[in-house]
Design a protein around this motif. Sequence first.
Motif, PDB file in Angstrom:
ATOM      1  N   LYS A   1      10.858  24.463  13.205  1.00 20.90           N
ATOM      2  CA  LYS A   1      12.239  23.956  13.192  1.00 20.90           C
ATOM      3  C   LYS A   1      13.263  24.992  13.630  1.00 20.90           C
ATOM      4  CE  LYS A   1      12.905  22.318   9.043  1.00 20.90           C
ATOM      5  NZ  LYS A   1      13.597  21.595   7.947  1.00 20.90           N
ATOM      6  N   HIS A   2      13.013  26.253  13.327  1.00 23.24           N
ATOM      7  CA  HIS A   2      14.003  27.284  13.659  1.00 23.24           C
ATOM      8  C   HIS A   2      14.260  27.373  15.158  1.00 23.24           C
ATOM      9  CE1 HIS A   2      10.135  29.358  14.189  1.00 23.24           C
ATOM     10  NE2 HIS A   2      10.764  30.171  15.010  1.00 23.24           N
TER      11      HIS A   2
ATOM     12  N   PHE B   1      14.790  25.038  17.240  1.00 23.17           N
ATOM     13  CA  PHE B   1      15.768  24.060  17.707  1.00 23.17           C
ATOM     14  C   PHE B   1      17.201  24.537  17.468  1.00 23.17           C
ATOM     15  CE2 PHE B   1      11.882  21.815  16.789  1.00 23.17           C
ATOM     16  CZ  PHE B   1      11.751  20.923  17.835  1.00 23.17           C
ATOM     17  N   LEU B   2      17.351  25.572  16.651  1.00 21.22           N
ATOM     18  CA  LEU B   2      18.670  26.056  16.237  1.00 21.22           C
ATOM     19  C   LEU B   2      19.054  27.310  17.003  1.00 21.22           C
ATOM     20  CD1 LEU B   2      17.979  25.740  12.415  1.00 21.22           C
ATOM     21  CD2 LEU B   2      19.287  24.117  13.808  1.00 21.22           C
ATOM     22  N   GLU B   3      20.299  27.730  16.852  1.00 20.69           N
ATOM     23  CA  GLU B   3      20.685  29.041  17.367  1.00 20.69           C
ATOM     24  C   GLU B   3      20.202  30.102  16.380  1.00 20.69           C
ATOM     25  OE1 GLU B   3      24.758  30.245  17.176  1.00 20.69           O
ATOM     26  OE2 GLU B   3      25.310  28.474  16.008  1.00 20.69           O
ATOM     27  N   PRO B   4      19.937  31.315  16.850  1.00 16.62           N
ATOM     28  CA  PRO B   4      19.379  32.346  15.962  1.00 16.62           C
ATOM     29  C   PRO B   4      20.228  32.643  14.737  1.00 16.62           C
ATOM     30  CG  PRO B   4      19.172  32.998  18.261  1.00 16.62           C
ATOM     31  CD  PRO B   4      20.018  31.757  18.244  1.00 16.62           C
ATOM     32  N   ASN B   5      21.552  32.494  14.837  1.00 14.55           N
ATOM     33  CA  ASN B   5      22.431  32.829  13.719  1.00 14.55           C
ATOM     34  C   ASN B   5      22.651  31.679  12.746  1.00 14.55           C
ATOM     35  OD1 ASN B   5      22.827  35.456  14.662  1.00 14.55           O
ATOM     36  ND2 ASN B   5      24.535  34.823  15.979  1.00 14.55           N
ATOM     37  N   ASP B   6      21.978  30.557  12.948  1.00 15.95           N
ATOM     38  CA  ASP B   6      22.134  29.445  12.012  1.00 15.95           C
ATOM     39  C   ASP B   6      21.654  29.893  10.630  1.00 15.95           C
ATOM     40  OD1 ASP B   6      21.168  26.928  10.523  1.00 15.95           O
ATOM     41  OD2 ASP B   6      22.224  26.068  12.236  1.00 15.95           O
ATOM     42  N   PRO B   7      22.421  29.635   9.573  1.00 10.34           N
ATOM     43  CA  PRO B   7      22.038  30.098   8.231  1.00 10.34           C
ATOM     44  C   PRO B   7      20.667  29.621   7.777  1.00 10.34           C
ATOM     45  CG  PRO B   7      24.304  29.303   8.246  1.00 10.34           C
ATOM     46  CD  PRO B   7      23.725  28.954   9.575  1.00 10.34           C
ATOM     47  N   ALA B   8      20.222  28.466   8.273  1.00 11.28           N
ATOM     48  CA  ALA B   8      18.926  27.930   7.837  1.00 11.28           C
ATOM     49  C   ALA B   8      17.752  28.492   8.627  1.00 11.28           C
ATOM     50  CB  ALA B   8      18.928  26.408   7.948  1.00 11.28           C
ATOM     51  N   ALA B   9      18.014  29.149   9.763  1.00 18.81           N
ATOM     52  CA  ALA B   9      16.938  29.581  10.654  1.00 18.81           C
ATOM     53  C   ALA B   9      15.944  30.537   9.988  1.00 18.81           C
ATOM     54  CB  ALA B   9      17.520  30.197  11.922  1.00 18.81           C
ATOM     55  N   PRO B  10      16.371  31.556   9.234  1.00 19.41           N
ATOM     56  CA  PRO B  10      15.384  32.465   8.626  1.00 19.41           C
ATOM     57  C   PRO B  10      14.404  31.757   7.697  1.00 19.41           C
ATOM     58  CG  PRO B  10      17.579  33.437   8.554  1.00 19.41           C
ATOM     59  CD  PRO B  10      17.751  32.011   8.991  1.00 19.41           C
ATOM     60  N   ARG B  11      14.899  30.811   6.913  1.00 21.23           N
ATOM     61  CA  ARG B  11      14.025  30.054   5.998  1.00 21.23           C
ATOM     62  C   ARG B  11      12.977  29.261   6.774  1.00 21.23           C
ATOM     63  NH1 ARG B  11      16.013  24.947   2.422  1.00 21.23           N
ATOM     64  NH2 ARG B  11      14.302  24.858   0.920  1.00 21.23           N
ATOM     65  N   TYR B  12      13.408  28.608   7.844  1.00 21.95           N
ATOM     66  CA  TYR B  12      12.479  27.812   8.638  1.00 21.95           C
ATOM     67  C   TYR B  12      11.482  28.717   9.367  1.00 21.95           C
ATOM     68  CZ  TYR B  12      16.065  24.212   7.900  1.00 21.95           C
ATOM     69  OH  TYR B  12      16.968  23.340   7.340  1.00 21.95           O
ATOM     70  N   ARG B  13      11.963  29.877   9.816  1.00 20.42           N
ATOM     71  CA  ARG B  13      11.082  30.805  10.518  1.00 20.42           C
ATOM     72  C   ARG B  13       9.975  31.327   9.592  1.00 20.42           C
ATOM     73  NH1 ARG B  13      14.665  34.008  11.805  1.00 20.42           N
ATOM     74  NH2 ARG B  13      15.222  33.134  13.842  1.00 20.42           N
ATOM     75  N   ARG B  14      10.316  31.622   8.347  1.00 25.06           N
ATOM     76  CA  ARG B  14       9.303  32.106   7.399  1.00 25.06           C
ATOM     77  C   ARG B  14       8.205  31.060   7.183  1.00 25.06           C
ATOM     78  NH1 ARG B  14      13.950  34.231   4.769  1.00 25.06           N
ATOM     79  NH2 ARG B  14      14.060  32.408   3.373  1.00 25.06           N
ATOM     80  N   LEU B  15       8.617  29.774   7.124  1.00 24.86           N
ATOM     81  CA  LEU B  15       7.613  28.715   6.966  1.00 24.86           C
ATOM     82  C   LEU B  15       6.688  28.671   8.178  1.00 24.86           C
ATOM     83  CD1 LEU B  15       6.389  26.247   5.576  1.00 24.86           C
ATOM     84  CD2 LEU B  15       8.153  24.838   6.670  1.00 24.86           C
ATOM     85  N   THR B  16       7.256  28.752   9.369  1.00 28.05           N
ATOM     86  CA  THR B  16       6.439  28.730  10.585  1.00 28.05           C
ATOM     87  C   THR B  16       5.435  29.881  10.591  1.00 28.05           C
ATOM     88  OG1 THR B  16       8.208  27.678  11.875  1.00 28.05           O
ATOM     89  CG2 THR B  16       6.510  28.868  13.101  1.00 28.05           C
ATOM     90  N   GLU B  17       5.881  31.073  10.235  1.00 25.86           N
ATOM     91  CA  GLU B  17       4.995  32.238  10.220  1.00 25.86           C
ATOM     92  C   GLU B  17       3.853  32.045   9.225  1.00 25.86           C
ATOM     93  OE1 GLU B  17       7.834  35.243   9.336  1.00 25.86           O
ATOM     94  OE2 GLU B  17       8.536  35.430  11.411  1.00 25.86           O
ATOM     95  N   ALA B  18       4.157  31.460   8.068  1.00 25.63           N
ATOM     96  CA  ALA B  18       3.106  31.196   7.078  1.00 25.63           C
ATOM     97  C   ALA B  18       2.105  30.171   7.601  1.00 25.63           C
ATOM     98  CB  ALA B  18       3.736  30.709   5.776  1.00 25.63           C
ATOM     99  N   GLU B  19       2.586  29.161   8.309  1.00 28.93           N
ATOM    100  CA  GLU B  19       1.701  28.128   8.850  1.00 28.93           C
ATOM    101  C   GLU B  19       0.819  28.685   9.967  1.00 28.93           C
ATOM    102  OE1 GLU B  19       4.447  24.201   7.858  1.00 28.93           O
ATOM    103  OE2 GLU B  19       4.629  25.170   9.825  1.00 28.93           O
ATOM    104  N   VAL B  20       1.368  29.593  10.762  1.00 25.39           N
ATOM    105  CA  VAL B  20       0.560  30.229  11.810  1.00 25.39           C
ATOM    106  C   VAL B  20      -0.547  31.062  11.172  1.00 25.39           C
ATOM    107  CG1 VAL B  20       0.582  31.950  13.661  1.00 25.39           C
ATOM    108  CG2 VAL B  20       2.401  30.230  13.542  1.00 25.39           C
ATOM    109  N   ARG B  21      -0.208  31.857  10.159  1.00 23.70           N
ATOM    110  CA  ARG B  21      -1.219  32.689   9.485  1.00 23.70           C
ATOM    111  C   ARG B  21      -2.322  31.836   8.850  1.00 23.70           C
ATOM    112  NH1 ARG B  21       3.426  35.520   7.682  1.00 23.70           N
ATOM    113  NH2 ARG B  21       3.295  34.442   5.661  1.00 23.70           N
ATOM    114  N   ALA B  22      -1.950  30.657   8.378  1.00 24.88           N
ATOM    115  CA  ALA B  22      -2.939  29.777   7.732  1.00 24.88           C
ATOM    116  C   ALA B  22      -3.816  29.042   8.735  1.00 24.88           C
ATOM    117  CB  ALA B  22      -2.220  28.775   6.834  1.00 24.88           C
ATOM    118  N   GLY B  23      -3.533  29.154  10.033  1.00 23.79           N
ATOM    119  CA  GLY B  23      -4.346  28.507  11.058  1.00 23.79           C
ATOM    120  C   GLY B  23      -3.981  27.065  11.334  1.00 23.79           C
TER     121      GLY B  23
END
Length: 479
Positions: free
Chosen positions: A417-418, A420-442
């Motif tokens: 989800k991150h 789709f947003l601009e990098p400075n969107d307040p919600a972007a870091p939260r969404y990025r952390r979820l993506t990174e966790a999902e990538v690590r989980a395969g």
Amino acid sequence: MSQDWTSARGRTAIGRVALSVPARQALADGQLRPERTVLDYGCGRGDDIRSLQSLDCCVEGWDPYFRPDSRPTKSHVVLLTYVLNVIEDPEERLQTLQHAWQLASTLLVVSARLTWESSKVQGREYGDGLLTSRRTFQHLFAAAELRRYVEEATGARVIAAAPGVVYAFKDEAARLSYLAYKVVPDAEWLMSADTASALDSLVDYAQQRGRLPRIEEMPRKTAELLAHLKPADLRRLTLQGADPGLIAAGAKRTTLNTLLYLAVELFNGRGPFGNLPVSVQQDIRSFFSSYKEACRRSDRLLLKLRDDQYVRGAMHASLAGKLTPTALYVHRRALEQIPTVLRLYEHCASIAAGRPAEWTVAKLRHQGRAVSWLDYPRFDQDPHPRISSSYGVDLQTLEAKHVSYSDATNRPLLHRKHEFLEPNDPAAPRYRRLTEAEVRAGLYQNPQLIGTENGWEVELARCGRQLRGHRLVRRPGNT
């Protein structure tokens, strides 16, 4: 309008507890104001009239079935709301539209049911539409057909305000003001209670827009509080209090917005300088050597929209949005941050087909010219939001298409989800952390599976994971 009907038109007038979609759109667009008279032509049961009157609108109505004794009078704005659909005689349908146009001194708002509603209308073929079992007639318009029909009947430049709602302006200055309202965001004024706070609002305006305002652009209260100061003193005090870097950034932003506005205006038909809104005139005087030079630069911008290589380059350079092999997907919060030529791309599509009221992500294709507005109503709440509907227009044919996923059992959903947003969107870091966790989980090892609800659930189970809000956790029994 003739009352010698073949169909039972009075039965098509539904009762409403809220404003109709076209009336609500016109109100939101600032077209129904207390100082403007409004005529609801073919008003049915009069529900829009009562709602608008409660909002201090000066509105009257006429209907051949429910209010045959009232007399339709010329008004600033005429609403022709879902009337054309129910007239089975094509000649009378055209005459009704032309009569409504004659009654409007500023704006005619026309709405009609569109072809994607065909599943809701059952009946036998009759003329160019359907005659239902209740003896009501329905002619469903394609979005491009409605716009073209109103243009040909009125000879006006027509703007699609929303799907199935078009504006035909009789007053050229009103049309250009509406375009400015939709394209160029107005600087918001701070509240002014005394001279000091009025000066603060002036400083804020200068930093937003990159220039000082004329007195006509100021709120009345602000202008009154500053009336005792000479123009030279106002300029000196404003520049003393402003940040030069913010003024320069505001000037750059306003220059690009002005070019965007003039390019959109050319797409819809360019008017003379004197008809432009005062604020746009001042922007042109402040940031361009002449109106001719501003138009020349905006024309080049519109031409770039036809250049595939340039458009693809702009998409690659955009700091906001997710780029795929076929399109750029941008969240509505990030839309103003994409390159100007891409903002122009989306605005031209909205004028041609009408931007829907509910949408979350804009899809701009770089193979061909087409824009879609995708609605993910729980984008921020759902870690992988499901699509609700899609509405798109092909800019080469101007044909529009709507798809509803309300009854789908295996809906498409979003990942990363991150992006789709601009990098400075307040919600972007939260969404990025979820993506990174999902990538690590395969979870992204089989991208062909995860684009739909069922496939995503299969991958979650395979990896022994589940979601708690925007956190990825192990499923019970998986260690």
